[in-house]
Motif scaffolding. Structure first.
Motif, PDB file in Angstrom:
ATOM      1  N   MET A   1       0.712  -1.391  -0.007  1.00  0.00           N
ATOM      2  CA  MET A   1       0.045  -0.258   0.069  1.00  0.00           C
ATOM      3  C   MET A   1       0.885   1.372   0.364  1.00  0.00           C
ATOM      4  SD  MET A   1      -3.026   0.814   2.826  1.00  0.00           S
ATOM      5  CE  MET A   1      -3.803  -0.371   2.137  1.00  0.00           C
ATOM      6  N   THR A   2       0.627   2.469  -0.663  1.00  0.00           N
ATOM      7  CA  THR A   2       1.424   3.393  -0.682  1.00  0.00           C
ATOM      8  C   THR A   2       0.540   4.163   0.480  1.00  0.00           C
ATOM      9  OG1 THR A   2       1.534   2.966  -3.651  1.00  0.00           O
ATOM     10  CG2 THR A   2       2.229   4.808  -2.174  1.00  0.00           C
ATOM     11  N   PHE A   3       1.532   4.946   0.966  1.00  0.00           N
ATOM     12  CA  PHE A   3       0.529   5.861   2.564  1.00  0.00           C
ATOM     13  C   PHE A   3       1.658   7.351   1.686  1.00  0.00           C
ATOM     14  CE2 PHE A   3       0.392   1.759   4.383  1.00  0.00           C
ATOM     15  CZ  PHE A   3      -0.317   2.387   5.208  1.00  0.00           C
ATOM     16  N   ARG A   4       0.885   8.865   2.054  1.00  0.00           N
ATOM     17  CA  ARG A   4       1.302   9.992   1.751  1.00  0.00           C
ATOM     18  C   ARG A   4       1.496  10.671   2.943  1.00  0.00           C
ATOM     19  NH1 ARG A   4      -2.196  11.617  -2.544  1.00  0.00           N
ATOM     20  NH2 ARG A   4      -0.648  10.861  -3.902  1.00  0.00           N
ATOM     21  N   ALA A   5       2.164  11.883   3.294  1.00  0.00           N
ATOM     22  CA  ALA A   5       2.089  12.145   4.422  1.00  0.00           C
ATOM     23  C   ALA A   5       1.304  13.833   3.744  1.00  0.00           C
ATOM     24  CB  ALA A   5       4.309  12.367   4.704  1.00  0.00           C
ATOM     25  N   GLY A   6       1.428  14.737   4.736  1.00  0.00           N
ATOM     26  CA  GLY A   6       1.753  15.907   3.856  1.00  0.00           C
ATOM     27  C   GLY A   6       2.099  17.005   3.373  1.00  0.00           C
ATOM     28  N   CYS A   7       3.454  16.565   3.239  1.00  0.00           N
ATOM     29  CA  CYS A   7       4.321  17.620   2.229  1.00  0.00           C
ATOM     30  C   CYS A   7       4.457  16.244   1.233  1.00  0.00           C
ATOM     31  CB  CYS A   7       5.704  17.008   3.098  1.00  0.00           C
ATOM     32  SG  CYS A   7       6.868  15.586   3.033  1.00  0.00           S
ATOM     33  N   LYS A   8       3.774  15.081   0.631  1.00  0.00           N
ATOM     34  CA  LYS A   8       3.303  14.367  -0.255  1.00  0.00           C
ATOM     35  C   LYS A   8       4.377  13.767  -0.592  1.00  0.00           C
ATOM     36  CE  LYS A   8      -0.220  17.622  -1.264  1.00  0.00           C
ATOM     37  NZ  LYS A   8      -1.349  17.503  -0.380  1.00  0.00           N
ATOM     38  N   ARG A   9       5.652  13.780   0.126  1.00  0.00           N
ATOM     39  CA  ARG A   9       6.117  12.087  -0.440  1.00  0.00           C
ATOM     40  C   ARG A   9       5.551  11.254  -0.159  1.00  0.00           C
ATOM     41  NH1 ARG A   9       9.639  15.857   2.855  1.00  0.00           N
ATOM     42  NH2 ARG A   9      11.785  16.437   1.287  1.00  0.00           N
ATOM     43  N   GLU A  10       6.079   9.879  -0.799  1.00  0.00           N
ATOM     44  CA  GLU A  10       4.917   9.042  -1.288  1.00  0.00           C
ATOM     45  C   GLU A  10       6.011   7.232   0.409  1.00  0.00           C
ATOM     46  OE1 GLU A  10       3.038   8.054  -4.242  1.00  0.00           O
ATOM     47  OE2 GLU A  10       1.518   9.719  -3.720  1.00  0.00           O
ATOM     48  N   TRP A  11       5.441   6.681   0.924  1.00  0.00           N
ATOM     49  CA  TRP A  11       6.527   5.403   1.262  1.00  0.00           C
ATOM     50  C   TRP A  11       4.998   4.278   0.868  1.00  0.00           C
ATOM     51  CZ3 TRP A  11       6.123  10.049   3.656  1.00  0.00           C
ATOM     52  CH2 TRP A  11       7.315  10.087   3.986  1.00  0.00           C
ATOM     53  N   VAL A  12       5.838   3.598   0.067  1.00  0.00           N
ATOM     54  CA  VAL A  12       5.256   1.340   0.023  1.00  0.00           C
ATOM     55  C   VAL A  12       5.578   1.015   0.872  1.00  0.00           C
ATOM     56  CG1 VAL A  12       5.147  -0.465  -1.412  1.00  0.00           C
ATOM     57  CG2 VAL A  12       5.363   2.197  -1.926  1.00  0.00           C
ATOM     58  N   LEU A  13       4.352   0.515   1.550  1.00  0.00           N
ATOM     59  CA  LEU A  13       4.560   0.120   2.893  1.00  0.00           C
ATOM     60  C   LEU A  13       4.265  -1.376   3.066  1.00  0.00           C
ATOM     61  CD1 LEU A  13       4.821   2.815   5.677  1.00  0.00           C
ATOM     62  CD2 LEU A  13       6.868   1.426   4.870  1.00  0.00           C
ATOM     63  N   ASN A  14       4.098  -2.149   3.885  1.00  0.00           N
ATOM     64  CA  ASN A  14       3.049  -3.444   3.771  1.00  0.00           C
ATOM     65  C   ASN A  14       2.215  -3.822   4.978  1.00  0.00           C
ATOM     66  OD1 ASN A  14       2.323  -6.257   3.677  1.00  0.00           O
ATOM     67  ND2 ASN A  14       4.003  -7.341   4.624  1.00  0.00           N
ATOM     68  N   SER A  15       1.285  -2.618   5.114  1.00  0.00           N
ATOM     69  CA  SER A  15       1.009  -2.546   6.065  1.00  0.00           C
ATOM     70  C   SER A  15      -1.028  -2.281   5.550  1.00  0.00           C
ATOM     71  CB  SER A  15       0.664  -0.755   6.873  1.00  0.00           C
ATOM     72  OG  SER A  15      -0.109  -0.639   7.966  1.00  0.00           O
ATOM     73  N   THR A  47       1.022  12.455  10.487  1.00  0.00           N
ATOM     74  CA  THR A  47       0.474  11.448  10.006  1.00  0.00           C
ATOM     75  C   THR A  47       0.425  11.009   8.336  1.00  0.00           C
ATOM     76  OG1 THR A  47      -1.021  11.692  11.754  1.00  0.00           O
ATOM     77  CG2 THR A  47      -2.152  10.534   9.459  1.00  0.00           C
ATOM     78  N   LEU A  48       0.670   9.827   7.977  1.00  0.00           N
ATOM     79  CA  LEU A  48       1.014   8.854   6.850  1.00  0.00           C
ATOM     80  C   LEU A  48      -0.598   8.549   6.225  1.00  0.00           C
ATOM     81  CD1 LEU A  48       3.997   7.403   7.084  1.00  0.00           C
ATOM     82  CD2 LEU A  48       3.550   9.574   6.430  1.00  0.00           C
ATOM     83  N   ARG A  49      -1.696   8.883   5.292  1.00  0.00           N
ATOM     84  CA  ARG A  49      -2.374   8.233   5.461  1.00  0.00           C
ATOM     85  C   ARG A  49      -2.660   7.751   3.547  1.00  0.00           C
ATOM     86  NH1 ARG A  49      -3.985  12.642   7.454  1.00  0.00           N
ATOM     87  NH2 ARG A  49      -5.516  12.438   9.418  1.00  0.00           N
ATOM     88  N   PRO A  50      -3.482   6.300   3.341  1.00  0.00           N
ATOM     89  CA  PRO A  50      -3.069   5.887   1.850  1.00  0.00           C
ATOM     90  C   PRO A  50      -3.465   7.010   1.253  1.00  0.00           C
ATOM     91  CG  PRO A  50      -4.049   4.156   3.139  1.00  0.00           C
ATOM     92  CD  PRO A  50      -3.946   5.692   4.107  1.00  0.00           C
ATOM     93  N   VAL A  51      -2.787   6.276  -0.282  1.00  0.00           N
ATOM     94  CA  VAL A  51      -3.062   7.763  -1.343  1.00  0.00           C
ATOM     95  C   VAL A  51      -4.477   7.470  -1.264  1.00  0.00           C
ATOM     96  CG1 VAL A  51      -2.156   7.719  -3.393  1.00  0.00           C
ATOM     97  CG2 VAL A  51      -0.742   7.664  -1.516  1.00  0.00           C
TER      98      VAL A  51
END
Length: 67
Positions: A1-15, A47-51
């Motif tokens: 799943m891809t998560f996005r921060a408020g600054c628009k950076r994204e991380w792909v995390l298994n969650s 907070t990181l939220r799913p894209v």
């Protein structure tokens, strides 16, 4: 799943979590980011939220309260 921060950076995390807390604060703008949360007794986080997931308070934007 891809998560996005408020600054628009994204991380792909298994969650499958709806939100994750990003506590590393590794980027220079983290200290002044409007999405940064500083709870009493705990470390600051973002907070990181799913894209594609709306902000949890997005529904309140259209709320009209009587005066």
């Amino acid at each position: 799943m891809t998560f996005r921060a408020g600054c628009k950076r994204e991380w792909v995390l298994n969650s499958s979590e709806a939100d994750l807390a990003y506590t590393e604060q590794a980027f220079p703008e983290c200290l002044s980011c409007p999405h940064r949360v500083e709870p009493e007794g705990g470390p600051p986080f973002c907070t990181l939220r799913p894209v594609g997931t709306p902000h949890p308070f997005a529904a309140l934007a259209g709320l009209h309260l009587p005066e």
